[in-house]
Design an enzyme around this catalytic site. Structure first.
Site, PDB file in Angstrom:
ATOM      1  CE1 TYR A 144       8.838  34.543  35.912  1.00 45.90           C
ATOM      2  CE2 TYR A 144       7.858  35.414  33.788  1.00 45.90           C
ATOM      3  CZ  TYR A 144       7.966  35.335  35.060  1.00 45.90           C
ATOM      4  OH  TYR A 144       6.883  36.059  36.009  1.00 45.90           O
ATOM      5  CE  LYS A 195      14.079  28.902  50.547  1.00 49.80           C
ATOM      6  NZ  LYS A 195      13.655  29.542  51.689  1.00 49.80           N
ATOM      7  CG  ASP A 227      12.501  32.473  53.306  1.00 46.86           C
ATOM      8  OD1 ASP A 227      13.539  32.940  52.721  1.00 46.86           O
ATOM      9  OD2 ASP A 227      12.484  31.426  53.823  1.00 46.86           O
ATOM     10  CG  ASP A 251       6.380  38.027  38.324  1.00 51.41           C
ATOM     11  OD1 ASP A 251       5.762  39.217  38.011  1.00 51.41           O
ATOM     12  OD2 ASP A 251       5.674  37.034  38.587  1.00 51.41           O
ATOM     13  CG  ASP A 255       2.430  41.898  41.354  1.00 51.92           C
ATOM     14  OD1 ASP A 255       3.461  42.587  40.552  1.00 51.92           O
ATOM     15  OD2 ASP A 255       1.463  41.495  41.036  1.00 51.92           O
TER      16      ASP A 255
HETATM   17  C1  IPM Z   1       4.856  41.184  34.826  1.00 56.08           C
HETATM   18  C2  IPM Z   1       4.113  40.224  34.690  1.00 56.08           C
HETATM   19  C3  IPM Z   1       4.353  39.171  33.607  1.00 56.08           C
HETATM   20  C4  IPM Z   1       5.471  38.543  34.317  1.00 56.08           C
HETATM   21  C5  IPM Z   1       3.475  38.368  32.940  1.00 56.08           C
HETATM   22  C6  IPM Z   1       2.187  39.110  32.710  1.00 56.08           C
HETATM   23  C7  IPM Z   1       3.718  37.716  32.234  1.00 56.08           C
HETATM   24  O1  IPM Z   1       3.585  39.812  35.780  1.00 56.08           O
HETATM   25  O2  IPM Z   1       5.551  41.953  34.117  1.00 56.08           O
HETATM   26  O3  IPM Z   1       5.471  41.418  36.338  1.00 56.08           O
HETATM   27  O4  IPM Z   1       5.344  37.282  34.754  1.00 56.08           O
HETATM   28  O5  IPM Z   1       6.797  38.862  34.097  1.00 56.08           O
HETATM   29 MG    MG Z   2       4.434  40.581  37.579  1.00 58.56          MG
END
Ligand code: IPM
Ligand code: MG
Length: 364
Positions: A144, A195, A227, A251, A255
């Site tokens: 990042y 990893k 993975d 990240d 999700d």
């Molecule tokens: C998160 C989001 C952010 C990230 C984006 C919006 C930059 O996906 O906070 O998880 O990648 O960290």
């Molecule tokens: Mg995210």
């Protein structure tokens, strides 16, 4: 006389941001009215809406406001109208800028399966029931922020894109320490995700986490490849208590883990540094449903609970907010994203209102 006062920066952002933050603020105000606490809320521009009004997604005034605050309440940023902008002024840069400038290196993402919502999880009830995971995401390092980065063109006109995955041992150590402290207050079980079989940077991550582990003999640690972790999260999520991982991997995994609970619209997060803290739902700005009063405000309301717990020293009130959310779900109120037949479909404002009623009762 009010004994305590806190400054809160309110950065609602784009899309559904203003709607969901509006409901969360009502919750905060209800608590400050009832308790001996003065909250000074100041709004700031952030993301695409900030770009539209001042040409940059994170104006200096917003950054100053965030720096001077005890906590930041953040909504969401981004939308299709800003997707073609240069990378340096894209709305996402505001969030990354805040994380970096405020030193918010520790991102806590609780993944809690509400019994009431088990049927909307894409996984079988038997797998999703009881999921209670704390994802500890490193937030200011990795690809990042690593340099060099960018897209260059060689003399033949061929493009080349590069990002750098980089961690120093100090960066790994400080997030590992946070993860172990979090685990001490939970089931004392950490899975560190990397990893290390392919990437040196990740090998260092694993080594340093295991060094830190020696200071916490009561916490059990497993190292897991990313993975495999992605697979284990849907195969048997109950095995996880605390997951600690790098910025990029966590990240993605957060999700994935969000869907265990049925909707990403339910997940809150806290981003903590040595001096500052920011609270935000983990979902995005959902431009397609913005302004329609249908977004789910519960993740933002649950982020307020995290703010009460970690920044405002009100752990009991934090629990009450979480309880209020639970009760609203038990009463059958559902926004569109978590709706099922037989439940009561409500909009953003009504969901906020119902939560407020429950909270008012609990605060009596
Ligand atoms: C998160 C989001 C952010 C990230 C984006 C919006 C930059 O996906 O906070 O998880 O990648 O960290
Ligand atoms: Mg995210």
């Amino acid at each position: 006389m009010t004994s305590r006062s806190f400054k809160i920066a309110v950065l609602a952002g784009d899309g559904i941001g203003p709607e969901i933050v509006g409901e969360a603020i009502k919750i905060l105000k209800a608590i400050s009215d009832k308790k001996d606490v003065a909250l000074e809320l100041t709004e700031g521009l952030v993301g695409g809406s900030a770009y539209d009004s001042c040409g940059e997604p994170l104006p200096q005034a917003t950054l100053d406001l965030a720096r001077q605050s005890d906590a930041v309440l953040f909504g969401a940023i981004g939308g299709p109208q800003w997707e073609k902008l240069a990378y340096s002024v894209r709305p996402e840069r505001a969030l990354l800028g805040l994380r970096k400038e405020l030193g918010l290196f520790a991102n806590l993402r609780p993944v809690l399966a509400f019994d009431e919502l088990l049927d909307i999880s894409p996984l079988k009830n038997t797998i999703a029931r009881g999921v209670d995971i704390m994802i500890v995401r490193e937030l200011t390092g990795d690809v990042y922020f690593g340099e060099p980065r960018g897209i260059s063109t060689d003399s033949a006109g061929r493009r080349r894109g590069i990002n750098t995955m980089i961690y120093t041992e100090d960066e790994v150590r400080r997030i590992a320490v946070i993860a172990f402290r979090v685990a001490q207050k939970r089931k004392k079980n950490i899975v560190s995700v990397d990893k290390a079989n392919v990437l040196e940077c990740q090998e260092l991550w694993r080594k340093v986490v295991n060094e830190v582990a020696r200071d916490y003999p009561e916490v059990s640690v497993r190292n897991m490849y990313v993975d495999n972790c992605a697979m284990q999260l849907v195969r048997d999520p109950a095995q996880f208590d605390v997951i600690v991982s790098t910025n990029l991997f966590a990240d993605i995994l957060s999700d994935e883990a969000a869907m265990l609970t049925g909707s990403i619209g339910m997940l809150a997060s806290a981003s903590l540094g040595d001096k500052h803290a920011l609270y935000e739902p983990i979902h995005g700005s959902a431009p397609d449903i913005a302004g329609k009063n249908i977004a789910n405000p519960l993740a933002t309301i649950l982020s307020v609970a995290l703010m009460l717990r970690y920044s405002l020293a009100m752990p009991e009130e934090a629990l009450l907010v979480e309880k209020a959310v639970n009760e609203v779900l038990q009463d059958g109120f559902r926004t569109k994203d978590i709706f099922q037949e037989g439940k009561k479909l409500v909009g953003t404002e009504d969901m906020g209102e119902e939560t407020l009623k429950k909270l008012a009762n609990l605060l009596k």
